[in-house]
Motif scaffolding. Sequence first.
Motif, PDB file in Angstrom:
ATOM      1  N   TYR A 243       0.859  -1.183   0.000  1.00 35.39           N
ATOM      2  CA  TYR A 243       0.000   0.000   0.000  1.00 35.39           C
ATOM      3  C   TYR A 243       0.896   1.234   0.000  1.00 35.39           C
ATOM      4  O   TYR A 243       1.836   1.334   0.795  1.00 35.39           O
ATOM      5  N   PRO A 245       1.108   5.678  -1.596  1.00 32.34           N
ATOM      6  CA  PRO A 245       0.461   6.784  -2.313  1.00 32.34           C
ATOM      7  C   PRO A 245       0.943   6.912  -3.757  1.00 32.34           C
ATOM      8  O   PRO A 245       0.423   7.736  -4.498  1.00 32.34           O
ATOM      9  N   TRP A 247       1.601   5.809  -7.654  1.00 32.93           N
ATOM     10  CA  TRP A 247       1.074   4.991  -8.744  1.00 32.93           C
ATOM     11  C   TRP A 247       2.171   4.689  -9.755  1.00 32.93           C
ATOM     12  O   TRP A 247       2.918   5.574 -10.172  1.00 32.93           O
ATOM     13  N   ASP A 319      -6.734   2.868 -14.907  1.00 37.60           N
ATOM     14  CA  ASP A 319      -7.067   2.969 -13.486  1.00 37.60           C
ATOM     15  C   ASP A 319      -7.012   1.623 -12.790  1.00 37.60           C
ATOM     16  O   ASP A 319      -7.368   1.501 -11.629  1.00 37.60           O
ATOM     17  N   HIS A 338      -4.431  -1.105  -8.336  1.00 37.25           N
ATOM     18  CA  HIS A 338      -5.598  -0.225  -8.438  1.00 37.25           C
ATOM     19  C   HIS A 338      -5.693   0.620  -7.179  1.00 37.25           C
ATOM     20  O   HIS A 338      -5.043   0.345  -6.160  1.00 37.25           O
ATOM     21  N   GLN A 339      -6.496   1.657  -7.237  1.00 33.46           N
ATOM     22  CA  GLN A 339      -6.708   2.513  -6.078  1.00 33.46           C
ATOM     23  C   GLN A 339      -7.791   1.903  -5.192  1.00 33.46           C
ATOM     24  O   GLN A 339      -8.769   1.332  -5.687  1.00 33.46           O
ATOM     25  N   GLU A 341     -10.421   2.392  -1.686  1.00 37.01           N
ATOM     26  CA  GLU A 341     -11.137   3.430  -0.956  1.00 37.01           C
ATOM     27  C   GLU A 341     -10.473   3.759   0.376  1.00 37.01           C
ATOM     28  O   GLU A 341     -10.447   4.906   0.798  1.00 37.01           O
ATOM     29  N   ALA A 356      -5.229   9.413  -1.222  1.00 38.62           N
ATOM     30  CA  ALA A 356      -5.388   8.362  -2.223  1.00 38.62           C
ATOM     31  C   ALA A 356      -4.356   7.263  -1.970  1.00 38.62           C
ATOM     32  O   ALA A 356      -3.168   7.531  -1.820  1.00 38.62           O
ATOM     33  N   VAL A 357      -4.811   6.026  -1.911  1.00 34.86           N
ATOM     34  CA  VAL A 357      -3.937   4.894  -1.614  1.00 34.86           C
ATOM     35  C   VAL A 357      -4.012   3.897  -2.774  1.00 34.86           C
ATOM     36  O   VAL A 357      -5.094   3.523  -3.219  1.00 34.86           O
ATOM     37  N   ILE A 358      -2.840   3.475  -3.229  1.00 37.78           N
ATOM     38  CA  ILE A 358      -2.742   2.490  -4.292  1.00 37.78           C
ATOM     39  C   ILE A 358      -2.385   1.146  -3.674  1.00 37.78           C
ATOM     40  O   ILE A 358      -1.517   1.057  -2.804  1.00 37.78           O
ATOM     41  N   GLU A 359      -3.076   0.101  -4.126  1.00 40.56           N
ATOM     42  CA  GLU A 359      -2.779  -1.256  -3.671  1.00 40.56           C
ATOM     43  C   GLU A 359      -2.142  -2.042  -4.808  1.00 40.56           C
ATOM     44  O   GLU A 359      -2.687  -2.102  -5.912  1.00 40.56           O
ATOM     45  N   THR A 403       8.126   2.515  -4.409  1.00 41.75           N
ATOM     46  CA  THR A 403       6.938   3.300  -4.085  1.00 41.75           C
ATOM     47  C   THR A 403       6.871   3.750  -2.636  1.00 41.75           C
ATOM     48  O   THR A 403       6.116   4.671  -2.308  1.00 41.75           O
TER      49      THR A 403
END
Length: 429
Positions: A243, A245, A247, A319, A338-339, A341, A356-359, A403
Amino acid sequence: MGQEASLPPRRRSFRERMDAVPAGEAHDSARGGGESALSQTASHPLTQTSMTSVGGLRAFDTALRVNDTGEIRIDDHVARVSMGASAGEREILPLPLELAQDHHLFCVGASVEDDELEALAVSAWDEAHWVAPGRLHLRGGVELSGPWSLPVNVRGELGLGADLTSAWVLECEPMRGARVPEELRGSDRWAEAFPEGLPFGTEYQVLLVLERMARRLAGALRIAGSGRIIQPDPDSAVSLAVYTPRWLGPAQLAEALSSAFPEVIDSRELIGQDAPPQTRREAAAERELRSVAPELSDELREVLARDRERAEDAEQVVDGYALLTPIANQSMMMIEAHQVERAPHVLRWEQWAQGAVIEYRLRWLPKGQVQIPEAIVTRSERLERMRSIRDIESAATIIHAITGGAVVDEDDFLVSLDDSIDADHSQFV
């Protein structure tokens, strides 16, 4: 990659991770860097009742408390409770059989320290803290007390293995439903453990988390009444998630992974979606993956199709996407990006996790199947799983080095990987 970076990473315990922090370097970032007298005298960050940011190794002098109206307030005057010596140095009393029969037990091995237990509890519950030496509050009215030793005669009476040498007693009010029908008892582990009535509410929720903790700590649960032992396989948690921030697009991530995983490929290549022109290496990787594509399950194809639907045309912003690569001897790894929630609960105190958190989820696909076998019994199956764990951790290390953020396991607990950034990866940082 250099020889040092090619070494497989190792998941470190919370004890090792916190011991590696030089004395005096913990700081209170929540209060502008000011350090109170209490924080200066605390011997170890995880023996404080205040919340410790296990992700960033930041000790806080404040604790969050929820009052009767549900309002969250900050408590600046939280008493520290020293747990004293480590488990290897202190003497603990044997567990009385009567106490053991009347309560659920959380059993662990000799190497598990109290602060590791606390760290996992804090990861799951906002309220978790020591209320006294040997008493760990989990959530409203629920506590673990211990540890108690499990000598040979006690383990024999309780049906516990020799690797489980100490136990914590769960103090939780029973909450049970109707009696489980005889024909359903063999279909579910909880139905087998609670034939007189399945647990629900707080008791069930706590047991679910303790089962996750048992898998992380190679421990077990012993259920009161039935005496059923629930002992998850600690090596069954194979997949990981990063996880962050930041991308990374599919081409950028594939390039970062290519030195360690030269056959990595965008999954859109396997389902017919147009993608940017390929390099010679990507074309070779596609041919390799296409050779195993007929073996992919229908469920995996459905997953890939969903990823395709979430992605827009190649010329526009993607996305969501998935990369695939062979790992171990017969397995595959799928990396879904993907992002989300919200970040997992364990990251609730990380500032970057509030936006915003990217997984980046790294999934193990044994022989191209989405469903992981419930039982890994043969030696070859175990070797395949261990090789897959090594490769997935290597990939997670590369992504995390680029990241930042945090690595989380299947049970939503933090994972600390021994990682290093070589010249091949530094260009992405």
